[in-house]
Design an enzyme around this catalytic site. Sequence first.
Site, PDB file in Angstrom:
ATOM      1  N   LYS A  16       6.472   8.819   8.718  1.00 18.23           N
ATOM      2  CA  LYS A  16       7.699   8.426   7.993  1.00 18.23           C
ATOM      3  C   LYS A  16       8.360   9.591   7.271  1.00 18.23           C
ATOM      4  O   LYS A  16       9.556   9.805   7.393  1.00 18.23           O
ATOM      5  CB  LYS A  16       7.310   7.429   6.893  1.00 18.23           C
ATOM      6  CG  LYS A  16       7.664   6.028   7.096  1.00 18.23           C
ATOM      7  CD  LYS A  16       7.278   5.163   5.900  1.00 18.23           C
ATOM      8  CE  LYS A  16       5.927   5.377   5.313  1.00 18.23           C
ATOM      9  NZ  LYS A  16       5.804   5.780   3.951  1.00 18.23           N
ATOM     10  N   ARG A  89       8.788  -1.727  -0.309  1.00 21.22           N
ATOM     11  CA  ARG A  89       7.464  -1.959   0.248  1.00 21.22           C
ATOM     12  C   ARG A  89       6.991  -3.391   0.011  1.00 21.22           C
ATOM     13  O   ARG A  89       5.906  -3.749   0.462  1.00 21.22           O
ATOM     14  CB  ARG A  89       6.465  -1.027  -0.419  1.00 21.22           C
ATOM     15  CG  ARG A  89       6.170   0.254   0.354  1.00 21.22           C
ATOM     16  CD  ARG A  89       5.226   1.068  -0.499  1.00 21.22           C
ATOM     17  NE  ARG A  89       4.443   2.013   0.225  1.00 21.22           N
ATOM     18  CZ  ARG A  89       4.672   3.329   0.257  1.00 21.22           C
ATOM     19  NH1 ARG A  89       5.729   3.819  -0.329  1.00 21.22           N
ATOM     20  NH2 ARG A  89       3.854   4.134   0.885  1.00 21.22           N
ATOM     21  N   ARG A 123      -4.210  15.494   7.656  1.00 19.93           N
ATOM     22  CA  ARG A 123      -2.900  15.652   7.019  1.00 19.93           C
ATOM     23  C   ARG A 123      -2.959  16.530   5.770  1.00 19.93           C
ATOM     24  O   ARG A 123      -3.836  16.374   4.933  1.00 19.93           O
ATOM     25  CB  ARG A 123      -2.364  14.271   6.639  1.00 19.93           C
ATOM     26  CG  ARG A 123      -1.042  14.343   5.919  1.00 19.93           C
ATOM     27  CD  ARG A 123      -0.310  13.079   6.037  1.00 19.93           C
ATOM     28  NE  ARG A 123      -0.634  12.125   4.979  1.00 19.93           N
ATOM     29  CZ  ARG A 123       0.125  11.076   4.717  1.00 19.93           C
ATOM     30  NH1 ARG A 123       1.201  10.832   5.435  1.00 19.93           N
ATOM     31  NH2 ARG A 123      -0.206  10.235   3.765  1.00 19.93           N
ATOM     32  N   ARG A 154      -3.657  15.379  -0.105  1.00 25.34           N
ATOM     33  CA  ARG A 154      -3.265  14.429  -1.146  1.00 25.34           C
ATOM     34  C   ARG A 154      -4.493  13.655  -1.614  1.00 25.34           C
ATOM     35  O   ARG A 154      -5.315  13.254  -0.791  1.00 25.34           O
ATOM     36  CB  ARG A 154      -2.230  13.456  -0.580  1.00 25.34           C
ATOM     37  CG  ARG A 154      -0.840  14.008  -0.581  1.00 25.34           C
ATOM     38  CD  ARG A 154       0.115  13.150   0.180  1.00 25.34           C
ATOM     39  NE  ARG A 154       0.030  11.733  -0.147  1.00 25.34           N
ATOM     40  CZ  ARG A 154       0.874  10.817   0.323  1.00 25.34           C
ATOM     41  NH1 ARG A 154       1.865  11.203   1.112  1.00 25.34           N
ATOM     42  NH2 ARG A 154       0.743   9.562   0.014  1.00 25.34           N
ATOM     43  N   ARG A 165      -4.709   1.442   1.013  1.00 26.13           N
ATOM     44  CA  ARG A 165      -3.255   1.544   1.243  1.00 26.13           C
ATOM     45  C   ARG A 165      -2.864   0.803   2.504  1.00 26.13           C
ATOM     46  O   ARG A 165      -1.822   0.146   2.561  1.00 26.13           O
ATOM     47  CB  ARG A 165      -2.834   3.019   1.357  1.00 26.13           C
ATOM     48  CG  ARG A 165      -2.904   3.744   0.047  1.00 26.13           C
ATOM     49  CD  ARG A 165      -2.969   5.233   0.240  1.00 26.13           C
ATOM     50  NE  ARG A 165      -1.711   5.792   0.699  1.00 26.13           N
ATOM     51  CZ  ARG A 165      -1.610   6.949   1.346  1.00 26.13           C
ATOM     52  NH1 ARG A 165      -2.688   7.652   1.639  1.00 26.13           N
ATOM     53  NH2 ARG A 165      -0.443   7.399   1.703  1.00 26.13           N
TER      54      ARG A 165
HETATM   55  P1  AMP Z   1       3.893   7.537   0.082  1.00 30.59           P
HETATM   56  O1  AMP Z   1       4.112   8.984  -0.255  1.00 30.59           O
HETATM   57  O2  AMP Z   1       5.160   6.864   0.548  1.00 30.59           O
HETATM   58  O3  AMP Z   1       2.737   7.347   1.022  1.00 30.59           O
HETATM   59  O4  AMP Z   1       3.491   6.804  -1.295  1.00 30.59           O
HETATM   60  C1  AMP Z   1       2.330   7.177  -2.006  1.00 30.59           C
HETATM   61  C2  AMP Z   1       1.927   6.082  -2.973  1.00 30.59           C
HETATM   62  O5  AMP Z   1       2.971   5.889  -3.942  1.00 30.59           O
HETATM   63  C3  AMP Z   1       1.715   4.705  -2.345  1.00 30.59           C
HETATM   64  O6  AMP Z   1       0.419   4.550  -1.785  1.00 30.59           O
HETATM   65  C4  AMP Z   1       1.929   3.797  -3.566  1.00 30.59           C
HETATM   66  O7  AMP Z   1       0.801   3.831  -4.430  1.00 30.59           O
HETATM   67  C5  AMP Z   1       3.067   4.507  -4.303  1.00 30.59           C
HETATM   68  N1  AMP Z   1       4.385   3.992  -3.867  1.00 30.59           N
HETATM   69  C6  AMP Z   1       5.369   4.701  -3.237  1.00 30.59           C
HETATM   70  N2  AMP Z   1       6.437   3.929  -2.993  1.00 30.59           N
HETATM   71  C7  AMP Z   1       6.132   2.695  -3.464  1.00 30.59           C
HETATM   72  C8  AMP Z   1       6.818   1.450  -3.488  1.00 30.59           C
HETATM   73  N3  AMP Z   1       8.042   1.319  -2.960  1.00 30.59           N
HETATM   74  N4  AMP Z   1       6.198   0.388  -4.067  1.00 30.59           N
HETATM   75  C9  AMP Z   1       4.965   0.504  -4.613  1.00 30.59           C
HETATM   76  N5  AMP Z   1       4.251   1.642  -4.612  1.00 30.59           N
HETATM   77  C10 AMP Z   1       4.828   2.742  -4.042  1.00 30.59           C
END
Ligand code: AMP
Length: 208
Positions: A16, A89, A123, A154, A165
Site C-alpha cells: 500500500k 480502516r 521489510r 518497524r 494487525r
Molecule cells: P500502517 O503504517 O498503515 O501499517 O499503520 C501502522 C499502525 O498505525 C497500524 O497497525 C495501526 O495501529 C495504526 N493506524 C494507522 N492508521 C490507522 C487507522 N486508520 N485506524 C486505526 N489505526 C491506524
Amino acid sequence: MTENNVILLGPPASGKGTQARKLADHLGVPCLGTGKLLRNEIDKGSPVGLEAKGYIERGSYVPDEIILKMVSEWLSGHSDGWLMDGFPRTIPQAEALQQTAKPTRVIALDVPQDELEFRITKRRECTSCGATVAVNCSQDHTCPECGKETLISRADDALESFKARYQNYEELTVPLFDYYDSLGMLSKVDGTKSPKEVFAEILKIVEG
Ligand code: AMP
C-alpha cells in the site's frame, strides 16, 4: 475536471505505502499515510504520539476518535484531491469520511496471508527518504533508494504484532469492501504481482 479522491486499502505489507507514494506523485495529489503520521507523532513525543504508541506496538488499531481528529485536521488543509493510505480502516471511520470528503475510488490490494508473513520479515523502512524496501539479509542497512545506511525494522513488524494487525484487518477493515462495493466505488487488484504491474493495474482503474 473530476477530483481524484482515492483510498488504498490492503493488509499490512501488501505494498500500500509504496503504491500510494507512486500514485500520489503521478496524480499530483497529496498523500495521507495515517500510520506514517502516527509514527512521526511518536518520534516527536507529542500527546497523540504518546497515546497511540502502545496501540501500535501491540498491533491494535488506534481508537477512531484519535484518528478522525487527525484526519479532519489534515483534510481541512487538503480539499482538492487526495490519496489516503491506511485510512479508513473501520466502518465508523468510513462513515465519518463520507460526511466530510467523499472518495471517488477505493482500491483494495489483495495478497494472501502466507505471502504477507514472508514479506514482513524482509521489510525495512528508510528513516532518511521514507522508502519502504525489501532486504535479502537482516544485516543490510543501506537504502537502495537513497544510498544512506538508515534502514530500520518497524517495531510493529515483529511476527506476533503482525498477526494481531492481520486479524484486526480481517475483522475491522475487510467489512469496508462491502461498504464501498455497495457505493459502487470498490476495485480489487492482485497485489502479489511485481510493484510495476500492480501500479499499472491501479492506473487503469484510476484513469480508465
Ligand atoms: P500502517 O503504517 O498503515 O501499517 O499503520 C501502522 C499502525 O498505525 C497500524 O497497525 C495501526 O495501529 C495504526 N493506524 C494507522 N492508521 C490507522 C487507522 N486508520 N485506524 C486505526 N489505526 C491506524
